[in-house]
Design a protein around this motif. Structure first.
Motif, PDB file in Angstrom:
ATOM      1  N   PRO A  28     137.816 135.918  27.989  1.00 56.07           N
ATOM      2  CA  PRO A  28     136.422 136.274  28.250  1.00 56.07           C
ATOM      3  C   PRO A  28     135.502 135.620  27.221  1.00 56.07           C
ATOM      4  O   PRO A  28     135.770 135.659  26.017  1.00 56.07           O
ATOM      5  N   ALA A  29     134.425 135.011  27.696  1.00 52.97           N
ATOM      6  CA  ALA A  29     133.525 134.276  26.805  1.00 52.97           C
ATOM      7  C   ALA A  29     132.074 134.558  27.163  1.00 52.97           C
ATOM      8  O   ALA A  29     131.738 134.812  28.323  1.00 52.97           O
ATOM      9  N   PHE A  78     132.760 144.673  32.676  1.00 51.43           N
ATOM     10  CA  PHE A  78     133.376 143.535  33.357  1.00 51.43           C
ATOM     11  C   PHE A  78     134.802 143.302  32.866  1.00 51.43           C
ATOM     12  O   PHE A  78     135.704 143.010  33.659  1.00 51.43           O
ATOM     13  N   ILE A  79     135.010 143.408  31.564  1.00 53.14           N
ATOM     14  CA  ILE A  79     136.345 143.181  31.006  1.00 53.14           C
ATOM     15  C   ILE A  79     137.320 144.240  31.512  1.00 53.14           C
ATOM     16  O   ILE A  79     138.461 143.938  31.879  1.00 53.14           O
ATOM     17  N   GLY A 129     138.580 147.102  20.639  1.00 56.41           N
ATOM     18  CA  GLY A 129     139.813 146.424  21.020  1.00 56.41           C
ATOM     19  C   GLY A 129     139.651 145.447  22.161  1.00 56.41           C
ATOM     20  O   GLY A 129     140.632 145.087  22.817  1.00 56.41           O
ATOM     21  N   MET A 130     138.420 144.995  22.400  1.00 59.00           N
ATOM     22  CA  MET A 130     138.146 144.029  23.465  1.00 59.00           C
ATOM     23  C   MET A 130     137.724 142.706  22.839  1.00 59.00           C
ATOM     24  O   MET A 130     136.794 142.665  22.038  1.00 59.00           O
ATOM     25  N   ARG A 131     138.393 141.643  23.221  1.00 59.36           N
ATOM     26  CA  ARG A 131     138.113 140.344  22.626  1.00 59.36           C
ATOM     27  C   ARG A 131     137.193 139.525  23.534  1.00 59.36           C
ATOM     28  O   ARG A 131     137.520 139.250  24.684  1.00 59.36           O
ATOM     29  N   LEU A 132     136.047 139.154  22.993  1.00 59.38           N
ATOM     30  CA  LEU A 132     135.075 138.323  23.698  1.00 59.38           C
ATOM     31  C   LEU A 132     134.676 137.191  22.759  1.00 59.38           C
ATOM     32  O   LEU A 132     134.334 137.440  21.598  1.00 59.38           O
TER      33      LEU A 132
END
Length: 216
Positions: free
Chosen positions: A75-76, A207-208, A107-110
């Motif tokens: 995700p970007a 969205f993630i 804990g969500m990587r963007l």
């Protein structure tokens, strides 16, 4: 003969039924996939995002040539701007970096991505200083004028250099949207600069989460 004709008719009807079932089943599946992000769109029409984005090869802040597959592997959050921008770009980039930091805590990587619209002045070295001051994972991208023009058009991001009078000290008109890009789904969200960092983080998290649930 009549039995053969009857059998042939049954076979044809059976084939047509199978084709219809596959077609409607495929339509249902495609609609289901398209609706995966519906709760996150906040009135944004999914159809309006169709066609946003395209493959690219650009130069990152370390001078390496990178492709969209490398940059957008997870995700970007894409933003088009320029480092000489006196106010809007630094503020928007800092907002995006803060939203990414909030998601890190959850804990969500963007990955924040900054694509320059001023490749003449934004060299890899200049981008490295800028992105490094914003977030440790922010990727800065530059390229030739033609490459930047192509990637900006792919995301329908308008920009114009006002360098006619002074080729060294000039401003650049550009759009200030941030684009959320998900692997396997493309551009799924477009956020304006009115959103605060917490609001942007919350929207991106939706969205993630939706992508994870849908297996996208």
């Amino acid at each position: 003969m009549r039995r053969m004709a009857k059998d042939r008719t049954i076979l044809i009807l059976g084939c047509l039924a199978a084709v219809l079932l596959l077609a409607t089943g495929g339509l249902w599946l495609s609609r289901g996939e398209a609706d995966a992000f519906a709760p996150c769109r906040k009135g944004l029409e999914a159809g309006g995002l169709d066609g946003l984005g395209a493959p690219f090869t650009l130069t990152d802040q370390n001078g390496a040539r990178v492709t969209d597959r490398q940059v957008l592997a997870g995700p970007a959050l894409l933003y088009f701007g320029y480092t000489y921008c006196p106010d809007v770009c630094p503020m928007d980039s800092a907002r995006n970096a803060e939203a990414v930091a909030i998601l890190d805590q959850r804990g969500m990587r963007l990955t924040p991505v900054f694509i320059t619209v001023d490749p003449k002045r934004d060299t890899p070295e200049v981008l490295r200083d800028f992105t490094g001051a914003m977030h440790e994972r922010m990727i800065g991208l530059t390229g030739s004028p033609a490459e930047i023009d192509a990637v900006a058009k792919a995301w329908r991001n308008y920009y114009r250099l006002n360098d006619q009078e002074d080729p060294e000290n000039y401003l650049v008109d550009h759009m200030t949207n941030s684009y959320l890009v998900m692997p396997g789904a493309g551009t799924v969200g477009v956020f304006d600069r009115e959103l605060s960092a917490p609001e942007l983080a919350e929207r991106a998290a939706c969205f993630i989460d939706a992508a994870s649930i849908a297996g996208i």
